[in-house]
Design an enzyme around this catalytic site. Sequence first.
Site, PDB file in Angstrom:
ATOM      1  N   ASP A   1      49.485  38.530  30.070  1.00 47.30           N
ATOM      2  CA  ASP A   1      48.821  37.882  31.198  1.00 47.30           C
ATOM      3  C   ASP A   1      48.229  36.558  30.735  1.00 47.30           C
ATOM      4  O   ASP A   1      47.535  36.500  29.713  1.00 47.30           O
ATOM      5  CB  ASP A   1      47.720  38.781  31.764  1.00 47.30           C
ATOM      6  CG  ASP A   1      47.269  38.311  33.135  1.00 47.30           C
ATOM      7  OD1 ASP A   1      48.099  37.778  33.896  1.00 47.30           O
ATOM      8  OD2 ASP A   1      46.084  38.493  33.466  1.00 47.30           O
TER       9      ASP A   1
ATOM     10  N   HIS B   1      40.278  28.406  38.339  1.00 46.85           N
ATOM     11  CA  HIS B   1      39.790  29.738  37.971  1.00 46.85           C
ATOM     12  C   HIS B   1      39.064  29.695  36.633  1.00 46.85           C
ATOM     13  O   HIS B   1      37.953  30.232  36.497  1.00 46.85           O
ATOM     14  CB  HIS B   1      40.962  30.715  37.894  1.00 46.85           C
ATOM     15  CG  HIS B   1      40.575  32.064  37.367  1.00 46.85           C
ATOM     16  ND1 HIS B   1      39.728  32.912  38.032  1.00 46.85           N
ATOM     17  CD2 HIS B   1      40.922  32.711  36.204  1.00 46.85           C
ATOM     18  CE1 HIS B   1      39.558  34.025  37.320  1.00 46.85           C
ATOM     19  NE2 HIS B   1      40.279  33.923  36.204  1.00 46.85           N
TER      20      HIS B   1
ATOM     21  N   GLU C   1      42.615  40.373  40.827  1.00 50.66           N
ATOM     22  CA  GLU C   1      43.073  39.032  40.457  1.00 50.66           C
ATOM     23  C   GLU C   1      44.426  38.800  41.110  1.00 50.66           C
ATOM     24  O   GLU C   1      45.388  39.536  40.832  1.00 50.66           O
ATOM     25  CB  GLU C   1      43.170  38.869  38.937  1.00 50.66           C
ATOM     26  CG  GLU C   1      41.810  38.831  38.269  1.00 50.66           C
ATOM     27  CD  GLU C   1      41.863  38.384  36.809  1.00 50.66           C
ATOM     28  OE1 GLU C   1      40.800  38.045  36.262  1.00 50.66           O
ATOM     29  OE2 GLU C   1      42.965  38.379  36.235  1.00 50.66           O
TER      30      GLU C   1
ATOM     31  N   GLU D   1      47.782  37.125  41.465  1.00 47.11           N
ATOM     32  CA  GLU D   1      48.655  36.408  40.538  1.00 47.11           C
ATOM     33  C   GLU D   1      50.107  36.510  40.986  1.00 47.11           C
ATOM     34  O   GLU D   1      50.460  37.322  41.851  1.00 47.11           O
ATOM     35  CB  GLU D   1      48.548  37.006  39.126  1.00 47.11           C
ATOM     36  CG  GLU D   1      47.132  37.105  38.580  1.00 47.11           C
ATOM     37  CD  GLU D   1      47.104  37.540  37.119  1.00 47.11           C
ATOM     38  OE1 GLU D   1      48.151  37.405  36.436  1.00 47.11           O
ATOM     39  OE2 GLU D   1      46.043  38.000  36.666  1.00 47.11           O
TER      40      GLU D   1
ATOM     41  N   ASP E   1      46.085  41.953  39.020  1.00 47.19           N
ATOM     42  CA  ASP E   1      45.551  42.356  37.716  1.00 47.19           C
ATOM     43  C   ASP E   1      44.142  42.898  37.919  1.00 47.19           C
ATOM     44  O   ASP E   1      43.153  42.187  37.763  1.00 47.19           O
ATOM     45  CB  ASP E   1      45.551  41.145  36.774  1.00 47.19           C
ATOM     46  CG  ASP E   1      45.093  41.495  35.369  1.00 47.19           C
ATOM     47  OD1 ASP E   1      45.325  42.638  34.949  1.00 47.19           O
ATOM     48  OD2 ASP E   1      44.510  40.627  34.707  1.00 47.19           O
TER      49      ASP E   1
ATOM     50  N   ARG F   1      34.995  44.133  35.475  1.00 47.77           N
ATOM     51  CA  ARG F   1      34.275  43.002  34.877  1.00 47.77           C
ATOM     52  C   ARG F   1      33.153  43.436  33.957  1.00 47.77           C
ATOM     53  O   ARG F   1      32.861  42.745  32.962  1.00 47.77           O
ATOM     54  CB  ARG F   1      33.714  42.102  35.994  1.00 47.77           C
ATOM     55  CG  ARG F   1      34.742  41.511  36.917  1.00 47.77           C
ATOM     56  CD  ARG F   1      35.712  40.613  36.185  1.00 47.77           C
ATOM     57  NE  ARG F   1      36.639  39.948  37.112  1.00 47.77           N
ATOM     58  CZ  ARG F   1      37.665  39.220  36.764  1.00 47.77           C
ATOM     59  NH1 ARG F   1      37.938  39.055  35.478  1.00 47.77           N
ATOM     60  NH2 ARG F   1      38.446  38.648  37.660  1.00 47.77           N
TER      61      ARG F   1
ATOM     62  N   GLN G   1      34.764  44.681  30.765  1.00 45.01           N
ATOM     63  CA  GLN G   1      35.346  43.504  30.105  1.00 45.01           C
ATOM     64  C   GLN G   1      34.277  42.648  29.428  1.00 45.01           C
ATOM     65  O   GLN G   1      34.451  42.192  28.290  1.00 45.01           O
ATOM     66  CB  GLN G   1      36.106  42.672  31.138  1.00 45.01           C
ATOM     67  CG  GLN G   1      36.746  41.412  30.572  1.00 45.01           C
ATOM     68  CD  GLN G   1      37.399  40.562  31.655  1.00 45.01           C
ATOM     69  OE1 GLN G   1      37.458  40.964  32.826  1.00 45.01           O
ATOM     70  NE2 GLN G   1      37.888  39.401  31.288  1.00 45.01           N
TER      71      GLN G   1
ATOM     72  N   TYR H   1      34.933  42.107  25.397  1.00 48.11           N
ATOM     73  CA  TYR H   1      35.949  41.087  25.124  1.00 48.11           C
ATOM     74  C   TYR H   1      35.527  40.012  24.123  1.00 48.11           C
ATOM     75  O   TYR H   1      36.330  39.159  23.772  1.00 48.11           O
ATOM     76  CB  TYR H   1      36.450  40.453  26.426  1.00 48.11           C
ATOM     77  CG  TYR H   1      35.652  39.303  26.982  1.00 48.11           C
ATOM     78  CD1 TYR H   1      36.305  38.129  27.360  1.00 48.11           C
ATOM     79  CD2 TYR H   1      34.276  39.384  27.168  1.00 48.11           C
ATOM     80  CE1 TYR H   1      35.607  37.074  27.917  1.00 48.11           C
ATOM     81  CE2 TYR H   1      33.570  38.338  27.708  1.00 48.11           C
ATOM     82  CZ  TYR H   1      34.233  37.185  28.097  1.00 48.11           C
ATOM     83  OH  TYR H   1      33.535  36.149  28.641  1.00 48.11           O
TER      84      TYR H   1
ATOM     85  N   LYS I   1      40.989  45.780  31.469  1.00 48.64           N
ATOM     86  CA  LYS I   1      42.210  45.351  32.144  1.00 48.64           C
ATOM     87  C   LYS I   1      43.326  46.394  32.097  1.00 48.64           C
ATOM     88  O   LYS I   1      44.199  46.405  32.964  1.00 48.64           O
ATOM     89  CB  LYS I   1      42.747  44.074  31.472  1.00 48.64           C
ATOM     90  CG  LYS I   1      41.809  42.872  31.559  1.00 48.64           C
ATOM     91  CD  LYS I   1      41.966  42.169  32.889  1.00 48.64           C
ATOM     92  CE  LYS I   1      41.299  40.805  32.861  1.00 48.64           C
ATOM     93  NZ  LYS I   1      41.531  40.052  34.110  1.00 48.64           N
TER      94      LYS I   1
ATOM     95  N   THR J   1      47.779  47.633  36.540  1.00 50.98           N
ATOM     96  CA  THR J   1      48.244  46.335  37.031  1.00 50.98           C
ATOM     97  C   THR J   1      49.300  46.633  38.082  1.00 50.98           C
ATOM     98  O   THR J   1      50.285  47.315  37.792  1.00 50.98           O
ATOM     99  CB  THR J   1      48.860  45.489  35.904  1.00 50.98           C
ATOM    100  OG1 THR J   1      47.896  45.302  34.863  1.00 50.98           O
ATOM    101  CG2 THR J   1      49.321  44.136  36.427  1.00 50.98           C
TER     102      THR J   1
ATOM    103  N   THR K   1      44.915  34.464  37.298  1.00 52.80           N
ATOM    104  CA  THR K   1      44.379  34.352  38.651  1.00 52.80           C
ATOM    105  C   THR K   1      44.692  32.996  39.265  1.00 52.80           C
ATOM    106  O   THR K   1      44.466  31.956  38.658  1.00 52.80           O
ATOM    107  CB  THR K   1      42.860  34.565  38.641  1.00 52.80           C
ATOM    108  OG1 THR K   1      42.570  35.813  38.012  1.00 52.80           O
ATOM    109  CG2 THR K   1      42.296  34.580  40.051  1.00 52.80           C
TER     110      THR K   1
ATOM    111  N   GLU L   1      34.882  35.216  41.635  1.00 50.88           N
ATOM    112  CA  GLU L   1      34.666  33.850  42.113  1.00 50.88           C
ATOM    113  C   GLU L   1      34.238  33.818  43.579  1.00 50.88           C
ATOM    114  O   GLU L   1      33.368  33.042  43.963  1.00 50.88           O
ATOM    115  CB  GLU L   1      35.949  33.040  41.955  1.00 50.88           C
ATOM    116  CG  GLU L   1      36.444  32.920  40.524  1.00 50.88           C
ATOM    117  CD  GLU L   1      37.875  32.444  40.494  1.00 50.88           C
ATOM    118  OE1 GLU L   1      38.094  31.221  40.502  1.00 50.88           O
ATOM    119  OE2 GLU L   1      38.784  33.309  40.489  1.00 50.88           O
TER     120      GLU L   1
END
Length: 411
Positions: free
Chosen positions: A126, A133, A199, A201, A233, A237, A240, A244, A253, A257, A344, A358
């Site tokens: 990804d 974004h 997300e 995509e 995706d 959050r 993550q 991350y 993640k 998907t 995204t 967002e």
Amino acid sequence: MTTWLDVPDDHLFGMDNLPYGVFSTADDPTRRVGVRIGDLVLDAGAVAAIGRDAGLVGEGPDLATAWQTPSLNAFLSLGRPAWTVAREWLTEILGDDVHRGGVSPHLHHLADVVLHLPIEVADYVDFYASEDHASNVGQIFRPDNAALPPNWKHLPIGYHGRAGTVVVSGTDVVRPTGQRKGPQDAAPVFGPSIRLDIEAELGYVVGGATELGSRVSVDEAADHLFGVVILNDWSARDIQAWEYVPLGPFLGKSFATSVSAWVTPLEALTAARVPLPGQSDPEVLPYLRGDAFGLDVHVEVSLDGTVVSRPEHAGMYWSPAQMLAHLTVNGASLRDGDLFGSGTISGPTRDTRGSLLELTWNGTEPLTLADGTTRGFLEDGDTVTMTAWAPGPDGSRIGLGDVTGTIRPAR
């Protein structure tokens, strides 16, 4: 292009489209390759076998065998020349009335088929190709620093995801569980994600395997980019954010998907090619230069029936050809059935942002849905649907189908 089938000229799945998928029916549960035309699904392998078995097919790829398999991978392995031959053959049999008698028995109504994951996903990567974004995420999480990381305009940033959890549209998504640590927490806690996100995509399906140690250039990328799916995706959050740093996304993640059931061939999107917004400051390195086309794809995101966003893929900073070139520049090989996401798709205005992170500015500006309820992030029972279309020849529209998923409680 015309057809002997009763398909309206303005149908999103007309002759200019002809996407591929994998289907089965109640009468025959065998999974095999289908091609959508209007609201019908052609059993492509069955029709191709008629010509092969009758000795009417000369030298060329064995499409019948490739299409009588439970994924598109065998077809992907045949490469670009075979993909072109297949599209020409499909256009012939669906466009010339002389083929009506042989083809008609192998057409199924869309409502009568079950659609499956179209590819056996070999590897999944990804990317992070939208400047808007990336800038929004930077402003949310790093308000005192530059919005974009210093490497962002020099290379397409990405991460390796989990191929085994890519699922077809319509598959429920179980709320993931894991560690999270909020700003007020003295120590990490364990439990279901409370900041579950989406997300919007595009996903790119790859064929034409390469050897380990070789590269695919920007100009060669089109020989390996078979087609496009819509991709969601799903992202936890809170999980993550805690995991991350310093290595990147992992459990936040990898739980799911979702992709659309139909793979739109790159050849159907010729009229949708557009220039990239511009990469002159800084100029990219030579290996990222070449036929780096963008795609004018219009996405719509709905949450429980309320349209919440309309992202525009034409504004993406990095092209799929550049992403593929970067993916292989270190000698990483391609496998038939590789899938990579665009990252995204977001634009400069709120109604073009492709994630709830967002759209709600990390939950501080909740959305109001048509039923009067509000959302910062996803709740159990929420259904997210993404659709997309692209311009086709002579003012037509090419449909990319839809990808949908409903959130189920954590287990």
